[in-house]
Motif scaffolding. Structure first.
Motif, PDB file in Angstrom:
ATOM      1  N   ALA A  26       0.835  -1.198   0.000  1.00 19.71           N
ATOM      2  CA  ALA A  26       0.000   0.000   0.000  1.00 19.71           C
ATOM      3  C   ALA A  26       0.872   1.251   0.000  1.00 19.71           C
ATOM      4  CB  ALA A  26      -0.902  -0.003   1.234  1.00 19.71           C
ATOM      5  N   HIS A  27       0.369   2.302  -0.624  1.00 15.12           N
ATOM      6  CA  HIS A  27       1.032   3.600  -0.643  1.00 15.12           C
ATOM      7  C   HIS A  27       0.178   4.586   0.143  1.00 15.12           C
ATOM      8  CE1 HIS A  27       2.533   1.477  -4.164  1.00 15.12           C
ATOM      9  NE2 HIS A  27       3.598   2.250  -4.141  1.00 15.12           N
ATOM     10  N   GLY A  28       0.787   5.309   1.072  1.00 16.94           N
ATOM     11  CA  GLY A  28       0.059   6.305   1.852  1.00 16.94           C
ATOM     12  C   GLY A  28       0.016   7.657   1.143  1.00 16.94           C
ATOM     13  N   GLU A  29      -0.619   8.624   1.815  1.00 16.28           N
ATOM     14  CA  GLU A  29      -0.670  10.004   1.300  1.00 16.28           C
ATOM     15  C   GLU A  29       0.751  10.540   1.148  1.00 16.28           C
ATOM     16  OE1 GLU A  29      -3.182  12.213   0.514  1.00 16.28           O
ATOM     17  OE2 GLU A  29      -4.480  10.444   0.590  1.00 16.28           O
ATOM     18  N   PRO A  30       1.094  11.086  -0.023  1.00 15.88           N
ATOM     19  CA  PRO A  30       2.438  11.656  -0.196  1.00 15.88           C
ATOM     20  C   PRO A  30       2.716  12.756   0.831  1.00 15.88           C
ATOM     21  CG  PRO A  30       1.344  11.411  -2.315  1.00 15.88           C
ATOM     22  CD  PRO A  30       0.308  11.133  -1.260  1.00 15.88           C
ATOM     23  N   TYR A  52      -0.614   7.508  -9.750  1.00 17.53           N
ATOM     24  CA  TYR A  52       0.145   6.292  -9.472  1.00 17.53           C
ATOM     25  C   TYR A  52      -0.282   5.678  -8.136  1.00 17.53           C
ATOM     26  CZ  TYR A  52       3.757   3.268  -7.697  1.00 17.53           C
ATOM     27  OH  TYR A  52       4.403   2.196  -7.125  1.00 17.53           O
ATOM     28  N   VAL A  53      -0.381   6.511  -7.108  1.00 23.02           N
ATOM     29  CA  VAL A  53      -0.749   6.019  -5.779  1.00 23.02           C
ATOM     30  C   VAL A  53      -2.126   5.353  -5.814  1.00 23.02           C
ATOM     31  CG1 VAL A  53      -1.377   6.752  -3.429  1.00 23.02           C
ATOM     32  CG2 VAL A  53       0.746   7.579  -4.471  1.00 23.02           C
ATOM     33  N   ILE A  71       1.800  11.582  -9.661  1.00 30.32           N
ATOM     34  CA  ILE A  71       1.989  10.881  -8.377  1.00 30.32           C
ATOM     35  C   ILE A  71       0.650  10.425  -7.782  1.00 30.32           C
ATOM     36  CG2 ILE A  71       2.705  11.197  -5.950  1.00 30.32           C
ATOM     37  CD1 ILE A  71       5.112  12.744  -6.935  1.00 30.32           C
TER      38      ILE A  71
END
Lengths: 268, 268
Positions: A222-226, A243-244, A240
């Motif tokens: 999982a990717h979090g908030e940039p 992509y997330v 970005i």
């Protein structure tokens, strides 16, 4: 012309012996597992060490001669990461002409898609996709090919990352970057998907089947908030955020789908 | 007695040469990276192959002689996974008495904690924790030690998994399970955390710094809602729901925390 799915040759050192129905030799499958792995584990031997060593590296499959080639084509593996030039040169000098110049390496990539919880510890398993490639690694000397590989690897982390930063690299950056090209000899992949599969005697044992939960806990990256750095423009760019969102959705869906669905393998 | 943090000895083959300020030799750090990695990559040499090979395996650090030992103590690595007994025996026969019996292996574990997006491709990086161990692997022959290792490894996947299933394993299960014990010679870890760090000339270049987003995209291993298999009790037990919630929360928090915070290393 009919579509032909290319496969890597089966070599004694590269053939899957355990749970062989889970094995595949298809280039497209193997290359996809490699390309979607954020870290590759690269193994090689070091002179005078009793142990092989493993370095974590970034890499992507590509073809400098034919950049439009797709994942199912014959490709090279480009790796970004430092391997001492003494080692690279030793390995190049030692070549006997029977195989490509370079350091013999094994490269592995593994994705965990789920924890398979069964009635017994022995039937516990993972849903996973793993791949290995065997080949010879050499330093890329041509600056144009190095630039090609740097763009390939940078965009392999987040698509669009290259053109959204200050490019091209300056002379110092170009000369300080090590890129290895692995000429692939062969490779293989192993995949498990689907629900647990216990032995019949346990499934029919009421004292066991009536109290133990079985199933799959989906697992995904999982990717979090940039989180902006100390010297950034304020707005997170669309390449970005897209992509997330896409990566999270795709990874979650795949993990949930393989929790119940056995991906059917072709019969050899 | 003051607390002493044990470190692995620095050996020529096990010393981090590149970005050495990121390196650590502390047993507690290295063992934690290994124990929290769902897959370990195990490298060894195969007779008559030009390449080393890598197998993905499950494993946990433990001490059969002193089961209460903690992660900072001297421990062995127990691995679950099949390595041909021919290879294990070859390796045992070849020992010269100067090192422990067994197959020389390198074991690697890597966690990606974030994608570090910088002003230039060269300053792009990952936040990560990676560890390698070097040692000798031998098959565990003692049934009691094998049982200890099976419980250790099963509970390493989801705590409580062992006692919540049908145990102990029966005779056939016990004899068909291969457990390897790695006697560790040395090891090291590398860790990066914190925001991007571009060169001064790029940070002061208005044409670059005014248009490029920099920062960290946190990355972590997520667990989805458990999916029951075809022959399960209905209710998901608390040891699973608690594991899923705790693992998700802990992993997300760590990834977000390291996006901004440089974990301070002691100065040697």
């Amino acid at each position: 012309m009919p579509h032909v799915e290319l496969e890597y040759p089966k070599q004694p050192y590269g053939t899957v012996k355990r749970y062989s129905p889970r094995a595949t030799y298809a280039l497209s499958t193997i290359h996809n597992i490699i390309n979607t792995s954020p870290i590759l584990h690269v193994s090689f031997n070091v002179p005078e060490s009793p142990f092989p060593t493993i370095l974590p590296m970034l890499g992507q499959m590509g073809s400098y001669a034919r950049p439009s080639a797709d994942e199912g084509d014959v490709l090279d593996l480009y790796l970004h990461g430092y391997v001492s030039s003494r080692l690279m040169n030793t390995s190049r000098d030692a070549k006997d002409g029977s195989s490509p110049a370079g350091l013999p390496v094994c490269v592995a990539a593994s994705h965990v898609d789920g924890l398979v919880m069964a009635l017994t510890p022995n039937a516990h398993s993972y849903n996973y996709r793993s791949a290995v490639l065997f080949g010879h690694a050499a330093l890329v000397e041509d600056p144009a090919e190095r630039l090609y590989a740097m763009e390939l690897i940078t965009n392999g982390v987040v698509p669009g990352a290259w053109s959204n930063t200050r490019v091209p690299p300056n002379k110092a950056e170009l000369s300080s970057t090590s890129v290895l090209k692995v000429t692939v000899a062969t490779g293989s992949a192993k995949i498990r998907s689907g629900p647990p599969a216990d032995e019949k005697h346990d499934r029919e044992d009421a004292g066991v089947a009536d109290r133990v939960w079985t199933g799959v806990i989906p697992v995904y990256r999982a990717h979090g908030e940039p989180v902006a750095g100390p010297y950034s423009v304020a707005e997170v760019p669309s390449y970005i955020t897209e992509y997330v969102n896409d990566a999270n959705e795709g990874a979650r869906e795949h993990a949930v789908e393989t929790a119940t669905k056995v991906l059917i393998k072709k019969v050899d």
